[in-house]
Write a protein that holds these residues in place. Structure first.
Motif, short mmCIF file in Angstrom:
data_model
loop_
_atom_site.label_atom_id
_atom_site.label_comp_id
_atom_site.label_asym_id
_atom_site.label_seq_id
_atom_site.Cartn_x
_atom_site.Cartn_y
_atom_site.Cartn_z
N CYS A 1 -1.35 -4.35 11.03
CA CYS A 1 -1.71 -5.15 9.84
C CYS A 1 -2.37 -6.44 10.31
O CYS A 1 -2.04 -6.94 11.37
N GLN B 1 -2.13 -5.38 3.10
CA GLN B 1 -1.70 -6.06 4.36
C GLN B 1 -2.72 -5.87 5.50
O GLN B 1 -2.54 -6.42 6.57
N TYR C 1 -0.30 -11.66 -1.45
CA TYR C 1 -1.08 -10.48 -1.86
C TYR C 1 -2.26 -10.90 -2.76
O TYR C 1 -3.35 -10.35 -2.66
N TRP D 1 3.69 -2.45 -0.49
CA TRP D 1 4.43 -2.10 0.73
C TRP D 1 4.80 -0.62 0.69
O TRP D 1 4.82 -0.01 -0.37
N GLN E 1 -0.56 -9.97 6.79
CA GLN E 1 0.78 -10.22 6.26
C GLN E 1 1.10 -11.70 6.11
O GLN E 1 2.06 -12.05 5.42
#
Length: 456
Positions: free
Chosen positions: A87, A444, A94, A130, A90
């Motif tokens: 990723c 992510q 979002y 997620w 993170q």
């Protein structure tokens, strides 16, 4: 070798303001117009960096400290985020990620496609960004005498032993850990890529997102799996409800994951999953979208843009295992799918039969060769749908589209840069881009997909 002219030197420590993010998620700081790319910072933040590498038009630096941080910054929930390269975003909310992805698409549509007036809609994101991936494949190795399984550390072949990955389905984490433990308990040595010795190279988990079916795949260097029966029993005991246990044999000295030989050790050869109301059979090596929730959003948009009434002939170039084709077939008169991978075409035909769909035909070959042959046979598409790999459409295919003049082209893209380049070609050939809808398939991470619709 020409000397690099840059306003900074390697090891210089600088105080900067970050202005932008690249499509790889690196922050950009400019010194006298010279861009430096830095991991871990966000636009509008300020801090100290150390220059690590210089190229002709840009350089790299590492972040020493941040002074001023932005509201979009969050603490990454993953414990190995800084080490693992899986990723890249993170450390960003979002909402911030969706904004960045929108800017990425808008920017290339303006700059490369030269279409500033074409609407680019806000990115369609996930309610829960997620645990969305239905497939995990991880290398297996040794560390201090213990078997480890996990992703590679950034820019290395050192494996980070991980018990969970927050973008994988929970069951995938469980399958990987249990298979690793069962193999260790039965004396199966992990593969050593330096010496080309050992047995277990990779473990892969596949999950039917809507059906809950589970497949474990053991990729081995040797055809023989030591203590095979004990391993099968161990995996079945450790993972109640598992559907399929498969072995793939890859004897080659290579970083390609799969070999050519696959056999089912126990259970079913395939697991099933649904996208919308279309059912798919997924084997160990099938190509299948890794985020089925957003795939339905993406293909739903493609279907909406195609505007089918039931009378249309549709060609699906780069059709894969028929995912988009079968969606379209429910609303079209006839669908023709073409794909270069013969195994994918076999899967597409099986998936059509599985769903009782009789108005979809599939052929293996290069789109730019098969589609003109269809045209010679009298097939006249009203709509052409393309879903090319990252490198975009083959130029010969774009020329074929311009010669065939379908009323509509629906372009599904996993790379905004090549989408913009190809839109420009189609525009110059007489098409008009109506709108572009980005979709977040990989929260992510820095990737973003988009669907564009063009009319003649």
């Amino acid at each position: 070798m020409a000397k690099i002219q840059a306003p900074v030197k390697i090891k210089d420590v600088l105080y900067v303001t970050f202005t932008d993010l690249t499509h790889e998620g690196k922050a950009v700081a400019k010194v006298e117009g010279y861009p430096l790319f830095v991991e871990g910072a966000l636009p509008d933040e300020t801090g100290e960096i150390e220059v690590t590498k210089l190229n002709k038009g840009y350089g790299f630096a590492k972040l020493i400290r941040l002074d001023q941080i932005v509201p979009e910054r969050v603490v990454p929930p993953c414990s190995v985020y800084d080490e693992c390269g899986g990723c890249q975003l993170q450390h960003m909310t979002y909402e911030g990620q969706l904004k960045m992805k929108y800017n990425q698409v808008r920017n290339v549509i303006d700059r490369i496609a030269k279409l500033p007036d074409v609407p680019v809609h806000p990115v369609l994101g996930m309610e829960d960004p997620w645990r969305y991936r239905n497939k995990a494949q991880v290398p297996v190795g040794m560390n201090s005498g213990h078997i480890v399984a996990g992703f590679y550390k950034k820019r290395s072949h050192d494996i980070i032993d991980m018990t969970e990955c927050l973008i994988q389905h929970e069951q995938s984490d469980n399958i990987i850990q249990k298979v690793k433990d069962v193999c260790a308990a039965n004396g199966v040595m992990p593969y050593d890529e330096q010496r080309h010795k050992g047995v277990l190279r990779h473990v892969m988990a596949r999950i039917g997102y809507t059906t809950g079916e589970m497949m474990a795949v053991l990729v081995t260097r040797t055809a023989e799996l030591p203590n095979k029966e004990a391993i099968i029993k161990g995996i079945r005991d450790a993972i109640p409800g598992i559907t399929s246990i498969v072995q793939n044999v890859n004897p080659d000295k290579t970083n390609v994951i799969f070999g050519n030989q696959t056999r089912t050790l126990w259970g079913e050869d395939v697991i099933y999953d649904l996208i919308g109301d279309v059912k798919f059979a997924i084997s160990a090596r099938s190509f299948y979208q890794v985020n089925p929730v957003q795939t339905e959003v993406l293909y739903g948009k493609a279907l909406e843009f195609a505007g089918l009434t039931g009378d249309e002939v549709v060609i699906d170039a780069y059709c894969g295992i028929g995912t988009i084709s079968l969606f379209l077939a429910k609303k079209a008169k006839e669908v023709y799918g073409v794909e270069i991978v013969p195994q994918a075409i076999e899967d597409a035909k099986k998936n059509a039969a599985l769903n009782g769909i009789t108005n979809a035909q599939f052929q293996a070959g290069k789109a730019e060769e098969v589609i003109p042959a269809w045209y010679k046979q009298g097939i006249r598409p009203d709509v052409i749908v393309v879903d090319p790999p990252r490198k975009g459409c083959d130029d010969a295919l774009l020329q074929t589209i311009l010669e065939m003049k379908p009323k509509k082209v629906v372009y599904v893209s996993c790379n905004p840069g090549t989408l913009a380049r190809d839109l420009r070609v189609l525009e110059d050939g007489g098409y008009k881009t109506c709108e572009v809808q980005p979709v977040d398939m990989f929260p992510q991470t820095t990737h973003v997909e988009a669907v564009a619709v063009l009319t003649l």
